[in-house]
Design a protein around this motif. Structure first.
Motif, mmCIF file in Angstrom:
data_model
loop_
_atom_site.group_PDB
_atom_site.id
_atom_site.type_symbol
_atom_site.label_atom_id
_atom_site.label_comp_id
_atom_site.label_asym_id
_atom_site.label_seq_id
_atom_site.Cartn_x
_atom_site.Cartn_y
_atom_site.Cartn_z
ATOM 1 N N ASP A 84 0.801 -1.400 0.241
ATOM 2 C CA ASP A 84 -0.137 0.028 0.037
ATOM 3 C C ASP A 84 0.770 1.283 0.127
ATOM 4 O O ASP A 84 1.836 1.390 1.027
ATOM 5 C CB ASP A 84 -0.781 -0.037 1.260
ATOM 6 N N GLY A 85 0.844 2.298 -1.036
ATOM 7 C CA GLY A 85 1.322 3.329 -1.367
ATOM 8 C C GLY A 85 1.443 4.125 0.228
ATOM 9 O O GLY A 85 2.202 5.312 0.344
ATOM 10 N N LEU A 86 0.230 4.004 1.003
ATOM 11 C CA LEU A 86 -0.092 4.711 2.146
ATOM 12 C C LEU A 86 1.235 4.251 3.453
ATOM 13 O O LEU A 86 1.347 5.051 4.331
ATOM 14 C CB LEU A 86 -1.180 4.627 2.693
ATOM 15 N N ALA A 87 1.609 3.222 3.193
ATOM 16 C CA ALA A 87 2.404 2.658 4.304
ATOM 17 C C ALA A 87 3.483 1.486 3.675
ATOM 18 O O ALA A 87 3.117 0.324 3.602
ATOM 19 C CB ALA A 87 1.588 1.752 5.322
ATOM 20 N N LEU A 88 4.460 2.124 3.022
ATOM 21 C CA LEU A 88 5.451 1.446 2.391
ATOM 22 C C LEU A 88 6.266 0.580 3.377
ATOM 23 O O LEU A 88 6.613 1.002 4.346
ATOM 24 C CB LEU A 88 6.201 2.044 1.409
ATOM 25 N N PRO A 89 6.618 -0.577 3.187
ATOM 26 C CA PRO A 89 7.554 -1.291 4.033
ATOM 27 C C PRO A 89 8.931 -0.675 4.158
ATOM 28 O O PRO A 89 9.317 -0.044 3.170
ATOM 29 C CB PRO A 89 7.805 -2.804 3.391
ATOM 30 N N SER A 90 9.624 -0.807 5.132
ATOM 31 C CA SER A 90 10.730 -0.471 5.305
ATOM 32 C C SER A 90 11.986 -1.095 4.609
ATOM 33 O O SER A 90 11.716 -2.127 4.009
ATOM 34 C CB SER A 90 11.228 -0.600 7.001
ATOM 35 N N GLY A 91 13.051 -0.775 4.405
ATOM 36 C CA GLY A 91 14.113 -1.312 3.719
ATOM 37 C C GLY A 91 13.447 -1.761 2.131
ATOM 38 O O GLY A 91 13.181 -0.609 1.476
ATOM 39 N N CYS A 92 13.917 -3.044 1.857
ATOM 40 C CA CYS A 92 13.398 -3.214 0.541
ATOM 41 C C CYS A 92 12.077 -3.527 0.269
ATOM 42 O O CYS A 92 11.301 -4.202 1.166
ATOM 43 C CB CYS A 92 14.302 -4.871 0.313
ATOM 44 N N PRO A 93 11.276 -2.683 -0.438
ATOM 45 C CA PRO A 93 9.986 -2.883 -0.464
ATOM 46 C C PRO A 93 9.297 -4.150 -0.731
ATOM 47 O O PRO A 93 8.052 -4.663 -0.381
ATOM 48 C CB PRO A 93 9.475 -2.056 -1.484
ATOM 49 N N PHE A 94 10.116 -5.330 -1.298
ATOM 50 C CA PHE A 94 9.772 -6.370 -1.664
ATOM 51 C C PHE A 94 9.711 -7.339 -0.602
ATOM 52 O O PHE A 94 9.224 -8.604 -0.423
ATOM 53 C CB PHE A 94 10.321 -6.929 -3.125
ATOM 54 N N HIS A 95 10.252 -6.962 0.591
ATOM 55 C CA HIS A 95 10.838 -7.867 1.789
ATOM 56 C C HIS A 95 9.745 -8.568 2.386
ATOM 57 O O HIS A 95 9.813 -9.981 2.361
ATOM 58 C CB HIS A 95 11.671 -7.234 2.740
ATOM 59 N N PRO A 96 8.458 -7.998 2.492
ATOM 60 C CA PRO A 96 7.510 -8.867 2.948
ATOM 61 C C PRO A 96 6.901 -10.102 2.184
ATOM 62 O O PRO A 96 6.280 -11.133 2.614
ATOM 63 C CB PRO A 96 6.429 -8.008 3.391
ATOM 64 N N ARG A 97 7.293 -10.291 0.963
ATOM 65 C CA ARG A 97 6.907 -11.171 -0.084
ATOM 66 C C ARG A 97 8.119 -12.081 -0.604
ATOM 67 O O ARG A 97 7.891 -13.075 -1.330
ATOM 68 C CB ARG A 97 6.413 -10.590 -1.102
ATOM 69 N N CYS A 98 9.264 -11.643 0.097
ATOM 70 C CA CYS A 98 10.492 -12.232 -0.564
ATOM 71 C C CYS A 98 10.890 -13.502 0.214
ATOM 72 O O CYS A 98 11.140 -13.669 1.287
ATOM 73 C CB CYS A 98 11.516 -11.187 -0.624
ATOM 74 N N SER A 99 11.093 -14.593 -0.696
ATOM 75 C CA SER A 99 11.552 -16.003 -0.020
ATOM 76 C C SER A 99 12.878 -15.828 0.385
ATOM 77 O O SER A 99 13.384 -16.786 1.043
ATOM 78 C CB SER A 99 11.295 -17.132 -0.950
ATOM 79 N N GLN A 100 13.640 -14.879 0.129
ATOM 80 C CA GLN A 100 15.216 -14.956 0.238
ATOM 81 C C GLN A 100 15.347 -13.621 1.400
ATOM 82 O O GLN A 100 16.822 -13.318 1.187
ATOM 83 C CB GLN A 100 15.785 -14.885 -0.984
ATOM 84 N N VAL A 101 14.570 -13.343 1.888
ATOM 85 C CA VAL A 101 14.657 -11.904 2.852
ATOM 86 C C VAL A 101 15.709 -12.229 3.843
ATOM 87 O O VAL A 101 15.846 -13.565 4.383
ATOM 88 C CB VAL A 101 13.222 -11.722 3.425
ATOM 89 N N MET A 102 16.700 -11.208 4.139
ATOM 90 C CA MET A 102 17.547 -11.274 5.110
ATOM 91 C C MET A 102 17.446 -10.286 5.944
ATOM 92 O O MET A 102 16.560 -9.275 5.786
ATOM 93 C CB MET A 102 18.905 -11.278 4.356
ATOM 94 N N ASP A 103 18.177 -9.977 6.956
ATOM 95 C CA ASP A 103 17.948 -9.101 8.227
ATOM 96 C C ASP A 103 18.036 -7.686 7.597
ATOM 97 O O ASP A 103 17.386 -6.697 7.584
ATOM 98 C CB ASP A 103 18.987 -9.103 9.249
ATOM 99 N N ILE A 104 19.262 -7.499 6.766
ATOM 100 C CA ILE A 104 19.443 -6.073 6.201
ATOM 101 C C ILE A 104 18.312 -5.653 5.438
ATOM 102 O O ILE A 104 17.998 -4.472 5.157
ATOM 103 C CB ILE A 104 20.628 -6.208 5.353
ATOM 104 N N CYS A 105 17.589 -6.594 4.851
ATOM 105 C CA CYS A 105 16.453 -6.294 3.867
ATOM 106 C C CYS A 105 15.385 -5.470 4.234
ATOM 107 O O CYS A 105 14.665 -4.629 3.954
ATOM 108 C CB CYS A 105 15.905 -7.190 3.012
ATOM 109 N N ARG A 106 15.179 -5.734 5.850
ATOM 110 C CA ARG A 106 14.182 -5.033 6.671
ATOM 111 C C ARG A 106 14.608 -3.557 6.891
ATOM 112 O O ARG A 106 13.732 -3.134 7.436
ATOM 113 C CB ARG A 106 13.671 -5.827 7.847
#
Ligand code: SF4
Length: 326
Positions: free
Chosen positions: A279-301
């Motif tokens: 949602d453009g009203l509340a973009l995720p922190s860090g990499c915007p894809f991190h909530p959906r990414c299967s390879q997410v790492m700590d730095i991504c958030r």
């Protein structure tokens, strides 16, 4: 040395101030369109690609605002132009076509009336010369019987012919850049292929550069020289179409391609990307894809990855490819 691009969009931000808060529609979009190429801007609905197209022509609707960035056309920043300068550029050097041509063509005037009016607005020509130019454009875009089309009203044409008429109208004043926003989405598959072939022919024969905005990777594969994959208002992967579609690096591009049907996966379920576009009203922190990414790492958030070069023209914004991490 590579020529300067015809269009260079750099760190573009577009926001919409709404009662619910600020919607961040475009968040640092950067890409360029080179002379004589077809550049595809691809992504799911809500990734900011259409708003970017409108921003290039300074046509973002209220309450949208371009809050940051630059849009260089022939090296000059369109964001610094006056409104009257933009009126000359719009429909003159840069033209735009949309998904639904019937919404862009005026139903109460003939196609000929509309195109000659646009030509005479932008070029110092007589009515007869404008008519001659219009007929030549109708022939160039493959409209059958140009003399007859000239006297036709938009509703008398099929969707495919309306889109051809719209392309003729867009390019009649010698536009160098055509921004085409989902130009084939409303058409059936056969007509879609014909319009894509026409765009390629116009690029080849008239040297028109095209920014092709689409959600359809098949359209990109068939038509585009280079492609930028947009997610949450910025580019996450960009490069030659072959590199991005066949040697993709970003987990989002992987996901988009895995979600397409393919003969080699016959009988298998399509792999949709989990979750939804943020949602453009509340973009995720860090990499915007991190909530959906299967390879997410700590730095991504925590940290948004920058676009980094993987050699040649291939760029990716993902911490998996940060130099520091390799
Ligand atoms: Fe996934 Fe992290 Fe790369 Fe974002 S930066 S795409 S979350 S691995």
């Amino acid at each position: 040395m590579m020529d300067a691009p015809l269009l260079a969009v750099h760190n573009l931000h577009v926001q919409f101030r709404t009662y619910a808060g600020i919607v961040h529609a475009v968040n640092g979009m950067s890409f360029d369109v080179r002379q004589g190429e077809i550049f595809g801007l691809v992504g799911e609905s809500g990734c900011g690609k259409s708003v970017t197209g409108l921003a290039i022509l300074r046509m973002v609707p209220h309450p949208g605002q371009i809050s940051q960035g630059s849009i260089l056309f022939h090296g000059e920043d369109l964001l610094q132009k006056t409104e009257s300068e933009m009126q000359t550029i719009r429909g003159g050097k840069i033209a735009m076509i949309f998904q639904d041509p019937s919404a862009s063509l005026n139903p109460v005037f003939t196609i000929g009336n509309q195109i000659t009016r646009v030509i005479r607005q932008h070029m110092p020509v007589s009515r007869a010369e404008a008519t001659e130019r219009a007929l030549a454009m109708f022939a160039a875009v493959g409209l059958p019987d140009p003399d007859n089309i000239f006297h036709t009203y938009p509703h008398e044409l099929s969707g495919g012919l309306q889109q051809r008429a719209m392309i003729a109208l867009a390019l009649a004043t010698g536009a160098e850049l055509l921004v085409a926003d989902e130009p084939t989405t409303a058409l059936d598959v056969t007509i879609q292929a014909q319009i894509l072939a026409l765009l390629t022919e116009l690029r080849d024969k008239q040297g028109v550069s095209i920014l092709l905005i689409t959600h359809n990777l098949g359209v990109v594969a068939e038509t585009c020289d280079r492609v930028g994959v947009a997610y949450a208002g910025c580019i996450v992967e960009m490069g030659d179409t072959e590199d991005v579609l066949y040697r993709m690096k970003h987990p989002y591009t992987h996901g988009l391609l895995a979600a397409l049907p393919h003969p080699s996966r016959r009988g298998q379920l399509l792999q949709a990307i989990e979750g939804t576009v943020p949602d453009g009203l509340a973009l995720p922190s860090g990499c915007p894809f991190h909530p959906r990414c299967s390879q997410v790492m700590d730095i991504c958030r925590e940290k948004q990855p920058a676009l980094v070069s993987l050699g040649s023209d291939h760029l990716v914004a993902c911490h998996l490819y940060d130099e520091q991490r390799s």
